[in-house]
Design a protein around this motif. Structure first.
Motif, PDB file in Angstrom:
ATOM      1  N   ILE A   1      11.427  -4.365   7.330  1.00  0.00           N
ATOM      2  CA  ILE A   1      10.625  -3.242   6.818  1.00  0.00           C
ATOM      3  C   ILE A   1      11.429  -1.945   6.855  1.00  0.00           C
ATOM      4  O   ILE A   1      11.414  -1.148   5.917  1.00  0.00           O
ATOM      5  N   LEU A   2      12.151  -1.731   7.944  1.00  0.00           N
ATOM      6  CA  LEU A   2      12.911  -0.490   8.115  1.00  0.00           C
ATOM      7  C   LEU A   2      14.104  -0.401   7.162  1.00  0.00           C
ATOM      8  O   LEU A   2      14.568   0.694   6.838  1.00  0.00           O
ATOM      9  N   THR A   3      14.593  -1.537   6.717  1.00  0.00           N
ATOM     10  CA  THR A   3      15.755  -1.544   5.810  1.00  0.00           C
ATOM     11  C   THR A   3      15.352  -1.816   4.359  1.00  0.00           C
ATOM     12  O   THR A   3      16.212  -1.961   3.497  1.00  0.00           O
ATOM     13  N   ASP A   4      14.063  -1.893   4.095  1.00  0.00           N
ATOM     14  CA  ASP A   4      13.590  -2.024   2.721  1.00  0.00           C
ATOM     15  C   ASP A   4      14.033  -0.782   1.949  1.00  0.00           C
ATOM     16  O   ASP A   4      13.759   0.346   2.366  1.00  0.00           O
ATOM     17  N   GLU A   5      14.705  -0.977   0.835  1.00  0.00           N
ATOM     18  CA  GLU A   5      15.296   0.159   0.120  1.00  0.00           C
ATOM     19  C   GLU A   5      14.304   0.909  -0.763  1.00  0.00           C
ATOM     20  O   GLU A   5      14.652   1.914  -1.374  1.00  0.00           O
ATOM     21  N   ASN A   6      13.071   0.401  -0.861  1.00  0.00           N
ATOM     22  CA  ASN A   6      12.043   1.167  -1.559  1.00  0.00           C
ATOM     23  C   ASN A   6      11.598   2.336  -0.697  1.00  0.00           C
ATOM     24  O   ASN A   6      11.525   2.216   0.531  1.00  0.00           O
ATOM     25  N   LYS A   7      11.301   3.456  -1.323  1.00  0.00           N
ATOM     26  CA  LYS A   7      10.898   4.639  -0.569  1.00  0.00           C
ATOM     27  C   LYS A   7       9.581   4.402   0.146  1.00  0.00           C
ATOM     28  O   LYS A   7       9.398   4.798   1.302  1.00  0.00           O
ATOM     29  N   ILE A   8       8.627   3.760  -0.541  1.00  0.00           N
ATOM     30  CA  ILE A   8       7.306   3.514   0.019  1.00  0.00           C
ATOM     31  C   ILE A   8       7.088   2.011   0.138  1.00  0.00           C
ATOM     32  O   ILE A   8       7.419   1.253  -0.781  1.00  0.00           O
ATOM     33  N   VAL A   9       6.545   1.575   1.259  1.00  0.00           N
ATOM     34  CA  VAL A   9       6.205   0.171   1.451  1.00  0.00           C
ATOM     35  C   VAL A   9       4.701   0.073   1.682  1.00  0.00           C
ATOM     36  O   VAL A   9       4.049   1.067   2.019  1.00  0.00           O
ATOM     37  N   GLY A  10       4.148  -1.115   1.495  1.00  0.00           N
ATOM     38  CA  GLY A  10       2.712  -1.301   1.692  1.00  0.00           C
ATOM     39  C   GLY A  10       2.426  -2.598   2.412  1.00  0.00           C
ATOM     40  O   GLY A  10       3.307  -3.449   2.569  1.00  0.00           O
ATOM     41  N   VAL A  11       1.182  -2.749   2.841  1.00  0.00           N
ATOM     42  CA  VAL A  11       0.801  -3.965   3.557  1.00  0.00           C
ATOM     43  C   VAL A  11       0.465  -5.075   2.567  1.00  0.00           C
ATOM     44  O   VAL A  11       0.143  -4.825   1.405  1.00  0.00           O
ATOM     45  N   GLU A  12       0.530  -6.300   3.044  1.00  0.00           N
ATOM     46  CA  GLU A  12       0.133  -7.434   2.228  1.00  0.00           C
ATOM     47  C   GLU A  12      -1.391  -7.431   2.070  1.00  0.00           C
ATOM     48  O   GLU A  12      -2.114  -6.960   2.956  1.00  0.00           O
ATOM     49  N   PRO A  13      -1.894  -7.946   0.951  1.00  0.00           N
ATOM     50  CA  PRO A  13      -3.359  -8.040   0.791  1.00  0.00           C
ATOM     51  C   PRO A  13      -3.986  -8.797   1.952  1.00  0.00           C
ATOM     52  O   PRO A  13      -3.490  -9.843   2.367  1.00  0.00           O
ATOM     53  N   GLY A  14      -5.054  -8.238   2.484  1.00  0.00           N
ATOM     54  CA  GLY A  14      -5.710  -8.847   3.629  1.00  0.00           C
ATOM     55  C   GLY A  14      -5.363  -8.201   4.945  1.00  0.00           C
ATOM     56  O   GLY A  14      -6.024  -8.453   5.964  1.00  0.00           O
TER      57      GLY A  14
END
Length: 351
Positions: A54-67
């Motif tokens: 999660i910390l190295t995800d290169e997208n600026k914004i991350v989100g939770v999985e459905p559920g």
């Protein structure tokens, strides 16, 4: 070993760049701090790996999985837009903005002087505001403030200041002053919260409980106990001031449980015994350590609390708590990662 560096932050929000190995090292160090100090269980290897991902995800914004979504609630709710953001709207409009624009799950009506003692003289007017707001809103509406037991010391209140007595070696006098202040604080909170309940409040929030030490926490617990029995349908939430309850008194107990030195996993069980319906876990951010270190530390504490809790754990995730950097306006790259880690790894019920 990869030399690629990822954009991340320090605990004060400053941008920095770290390799994946450096991030993993800080995640492990932050987790170990919570394990050592708070007697929490460490995260599993899979959880550590997922946090690094999660910390190295290169997208600026991350989100939770459905559920894995959680509810959102607020402390100092109606201070956010008109006071903190400087937008000239009244409190009732602020609540409508949160309901109809920001799609908040719940909201909190509060006074700019966010302390129960300060509100006492205007309690009837605040109850009228609650009733008016309830006429126009649908979402659950809380009323909240801080116990802020320090206001009960001279010159603002009637009791001697234990912070002045303790350095003088007047231990007994300091302890007695805290006990008297805690009783007075609880009495005021019960009086004001009862008025809000009669005006139609859906819930009461005791925010930043324990800021003045274990006496401050005791006052909030006593008030919660009385209110939970007096108004069975009134939702009571307890937001803490720290992941560690300071023992300014040191010997205070509630329902047989010593308050000083408690960490989230014990705090939540004590809150349950007071009839509290949801617990606001707080883990303070160390601004001199990395975002990875702070988030791992916070998630470890939260995960331990959710394992033992029988009530919802709503993590305080804002300016300087819950792994969030200590900045007035939190960068979304950090706040979205905090939300994802606390919800998916920490198993929090909301923020």
């Amino acid at each position: 070993m990869s030399d690629k560096k990822y954009l991340t932050r320090m605990g004060d929000g400053e941008i920095t760049y770290m390799t994946k190995d450096e991030i993993r090292e800080d995640v492990l160090a932050g987790m170990d701090d919570a394990v050592t100090k708070g007697k929490s269980e460490p995260m599993s290897q899979n959880d550590v790996d997922y946090m690094v991902e999660i910390l190295t995800d290169e997208n600026k914004i991350v989100g939770v999985e459905p559920g894995y979504e959680g509810v959102t609630v607020f402390d100092a709710g109606t201070l956010k837009v008109p006071v903190r953001s400087g937008v000239p709207v009244d409190r009732s409009t602020d609540i409508l903005i949160h309901e109809r624009v920001l799609m908040s799950d719940a909201m909190e009506l509060c006074h700019p002087d966010y302390s129960w003692k300060a509100i006492k003289n205007i309690a009837p007017e605040e109850a009228m505001m609650m009733e008016q707001c309830q006429m126009n809103t649908i979402i659950p509406l809380f009323y909240g403030a801080m116990p802020n037991m320090g206001l009960y010391t001279k010159p603002d209140g009637p009791y001697d200041n234990w912070s002045e007595l303790l350095p003088q070696g007047k231990i007994k006098e300091a302890m007695e002053a805290q006990e008297l202040a805690a009783d007075a604080c609880a009495e005021d909170m019960i009086y004001i919260a009862s008025m809000q309940a009669e005006a139609g409040a859906d819930g009461i929030q005791f925010d930043t409980a324990g800021a003045a030490g274990d006496g401050d926490y005791l006052a909030a617990l006593k008030a919660a106990k009385v209110l939970s029995e007096k108004y069975p349908d009134l939702c009571i939430t307890m937001g803490m001031a720290n992941e560690f309850t300071l023992g300014m008194h040191g010997r205070l107990k509630f329902e047989g449980q010593k308050l000083a030195g408690t960490y989230p996993a014990k705090q939540v069980k004590i809150c349950e015994s007071a009839g509290v319906h949801s617990y606001g876990c707080v883990v303070n951010t160390n601004s001199s350590r990395s975002f990875a270190w702070n988030l791992a530390r916070a998630t470890t504490y939260v995960q331990q609390a959710t394992k033992v809790a029988d009530i919802p754990v709503l993590v305080d995730a804002g300016m300087g708590v819950g792994g969030v950097p200590l900045t007035n306006v939190c960068p979304v790259d950090a706040s979205s990662r905090v939300a994802k880690c606390l919800m998916e790894i920490g198993k929090a019920d909301g923020l």
